[in-house]
Design an enzyme around this catalytic site. Structure first.
Site, short mmCIF file in Angstrom:
data_model
loop_
_atom_site.label_atom_id
_atom_site.label_comp_id
_atom_site.label_asym_id
_atom_site.label_seq_id
_atom_site.Cartn_x
_atom_site.Cartn_y
_atom_site.Cartn_z
CG HIS A 194 -1.90 0.98 1.40
ND1 HIS A 194 -1.64 2.28 1.78
CD2 HIS A 194 -3.24 0.91 1.23
CE1 HIS A 194 -2.79 2.96 1.83
NE2 HIS A 194 -3.77 2.14 1.49
CG ASP A 221 0.62 -2.27 6.35
OD1 ASP A 221 -0.31 -2.32 7.18
OD2 ASP A 221 0.55 -1.64 5.28
CD GLN A 245 -6.88 -4.41 4.14
OE1 GLN A 245 -7.86 -5.12 4.41
NE2 GLN A 245 -7.01 -3.14 3.83
CE LYS A 257 -7.23 -0.14 6.28
NZ LYS A 257 -8.05 0.30 5.15
CB CYS A 278 -3.78 3.10 -1.61
SG CYS A 278 -5.07 4.31 -1.35
N1 7TS Z 1 -1.70 -0.64 4.79
C1 7TS Z 1 -2.61 -1.43 4.19
C2 7TS Z 1 -2.23 -2.83 3.80
C3 7TS Z 1 -3.89 -0.93 3.95
O1 7TS Z 1 -4.78 -1.71 3.36
C4 7TS Z 1 -4.20 0.40 4.31
C5 7TS Z 1 -5.53 1.00 4.00
C6 7TS Z 1 -3.22 1.14 4.98
C7 7TS Z 1 -1.99 0.60 5.18
C8 7TS Z 1 -3.50 2.52 5.47
O2 7TS Z 1 -4.42 2.47 6.50
P1 7TS Z 1 -5.00 3.83 7.13
O3 7TS Z 1 -6.06 3.37 8.07
O4 7TS Z 1 -3.86 4.49 7.83
O5 7TS Z 1 -5.52 4.63 5.99
N2 7TS Z 1 -6.20 0.40 2.92
C9 7TS Z 1 -7.31 0.84 2.31
C10 7TS Z 1 -7.93 0.14 1.27
O6 7TS Z 1 -7.54 -0.93 0.84
N3 7TS Z 1 -9.00 0.82 0.84
O7 7TS Z 1 -9.11 1.94 1.56
C11 7TS Z 1 -8.05 1.96 2.47
#
Ligand code: 7TS
Length: 404
Positions: free
Chosen positions: A123, A200, A203, A226, A362
């Site tokens: 990501h 990370d 997910q 999430k 992303c």
């Molecule tokens: N890393 C992964 C693997 C992610 O899927 C996401 C967000 C992030 C980092 C960033 O997370 P945040 O909460 O700090 O924004 N992924 C997604 C997605 O797949 N669709 O919308 C956000």
């Protein structure tokens, strides 16, 4: 005891609504998950009955807020099996947690010629902060490529590790492909060359049981939203010695022991990394999400999700014009439909009350590696999805196909 999904769905009030006149079919869980009533109640309870700032005032409400806030930290530590709650740092989310490590560890420790190992399926949140570190320090980014099945090429990975590798930063589960990466093996490879590891888990936490000690990673990051918690709260877990050695990345109130105009002494872990008033309600809400999840049979939830994935993959495979990208195993399935732009399909699905995501997710470098210029459609599940959701998506896709 089989899971009663219909009953579980009642815990998530948002699921009962209609969208565009159709029952909501929420298949965008990789973007954010829905919140159970228990989390909504915890937020309400805090703001209605306990709202006060933490760690400062000598009054009852502040004491209660502090107690609830720190209890939530302890719940997170238990949830990921961290040895000590002081190794759980609150952040706004996975993105901020990675930025914290990039600024406080990467910028300080990496030098010209050091290598940062990422993968082709990261990501942007796990790419761009490292690019900034590389630009400032002269460190070099190396990328683990994909196999033809869009999985990490572990042979190539083995060849990329060397004494120059100082950091491995990799996703536990890919948000764009729904692939569970062999992080345990990669962490062992990194350790063999003395590299620090960041996983990370954005997910992963909503689907798998995570044990940071079993993984033996140095850092693990995720977002509360999430995993059925509120937005604006996330976690950096780190090994104690590393966190102790890292300087604060933001400064101000809350993170100090002593301040004069001549000199400031910083607070201990975890406060050293938590400048300013934190997201108190968010932390308490995440604690409530953990309580909620912990009261369920997580093995049964995982088995149910697995069934949904099988149903989805079988249904998509039966549609001749659909191409599934890679070999999804956890949470999300990316696919494309011959000759049709993903956004057009998503719009038609939305008209039928079906929420999916489209685009590059992303992960633009991943889309470039897979030559998917228009991105993909992504359906992502949570345990509260039921077989009818998958049926609705598959029917929706058939209808969309007839339309084009
Ligand atoms: N890393 C992964 C693997 C992610 O899927 C996401 C967000 C992030 C980092 C960033 O997370 P945040 O909460 O700090 O924004 N992924 C997604 C997605 O797949 N669709 O919308 C956000």
């Amino acid at each position: 005891m089989p899971l009663d999904i219909d009953k579980l769905r009642l815990d998530f009030p948002i699921l009962a609504q209609t969208v565009n006149g159709q029952p909501l079919v929420y298949l965008d869980n990789a973007a954010t998950t829905q919140k159970p009533q228990a989390v909504l109640d915890a937020l309400n309870h805090y703001y209605q009955g306990q709202n006060a700032n933490v760690h400062r005032a000598a009054h009852a409400l502040s004491g209660q807020a502090t107690q609830a806030f720190e209890a939530a930290r302890a719940k997170v530590a238990d949830f990921i099996h961290a040895p000590d709650a002081r190794q759980v740092i609150w952040t706004r989310g996975a993105t901020e947690a990675i930025n914290l490590v990039a600024l406080s560890f990467g910028m300080q420790k990496l030098k010209a010629g050091d290598e940062i190992l990422l993968s082709a399926m990261e990501h942007h949140a796990n790419i761009v902060p490292w690019q900034q570190v590389a630009a400032a320090t002269g460190a070099v980014i190396k990328v683990i490529p994909l196999t033809d099945n869009a999985e990490l090429d572990m042979t190539a990975a083995a060849n990329l590790f060397s004494s120059r590798t100082k950091l491995l930063a990799i996703s536990h589960v890919s948000n764009a492909l729904g692939v569970l990466n062999p992080v345990q093996t990669l962490i062992a490879m990194a350790k063999a060359v003395g590299a620090v590891t960041l996983i990370d888990g954005a997910q992963a936490v909503g689907h798998l049981s995570v044990d940071v000690q079993a993984l033996d990673c140095d850092f693990y990051v995720f977002s509360g939203h999430k995993m059925f918690g509120p937005t604006g709260i996330g976690v950096l877990y780190g090994k104690r010695a590393l966190l102790e050695a890292m300087p604060p990345w933001q400064t101000g109130g809350e993170m100090i022991k002593y301040v004069s105009f001549e000199h400031t002494r910083f607070g201990e872990l975890p406060f050293k990394f938590e400048a300013g008033t934190p997201n108190i309600a968010g932390a308490i809400g995440l604690g409530a999400a953990i309580d909620y999840l912990s009261a369920l049979d997580r093995c049964a939830l995982a088995a149910h999700e697995h069934q949904l994935m099988l149903q989805l993959l079988a249904g998509l495979s039966a549609l001749p014009e659909v191409r599934i990208i890679g070999r999804p195993t956890a949470g999300a399935v990316s696919f494309i439909i011959d000759d049709v732009h993903p956004q057009d399909v998503a719009t038609l699905l939305d008209m039928q009350g079906i929420a999916v995501r489209t685009g590059h997710h992303c992960a633009m470098p991943l889309m470039q590696a897979l030559d998917l210029q228009q991105g993909t459609l992504r359906a992502s599940i949570a345990f509260y999805n039921h077989a009818q959701d998958i049926d609705a998506l598959l029917l929706g896709l058939k209808k969309s196909r007839e339309f084009f």
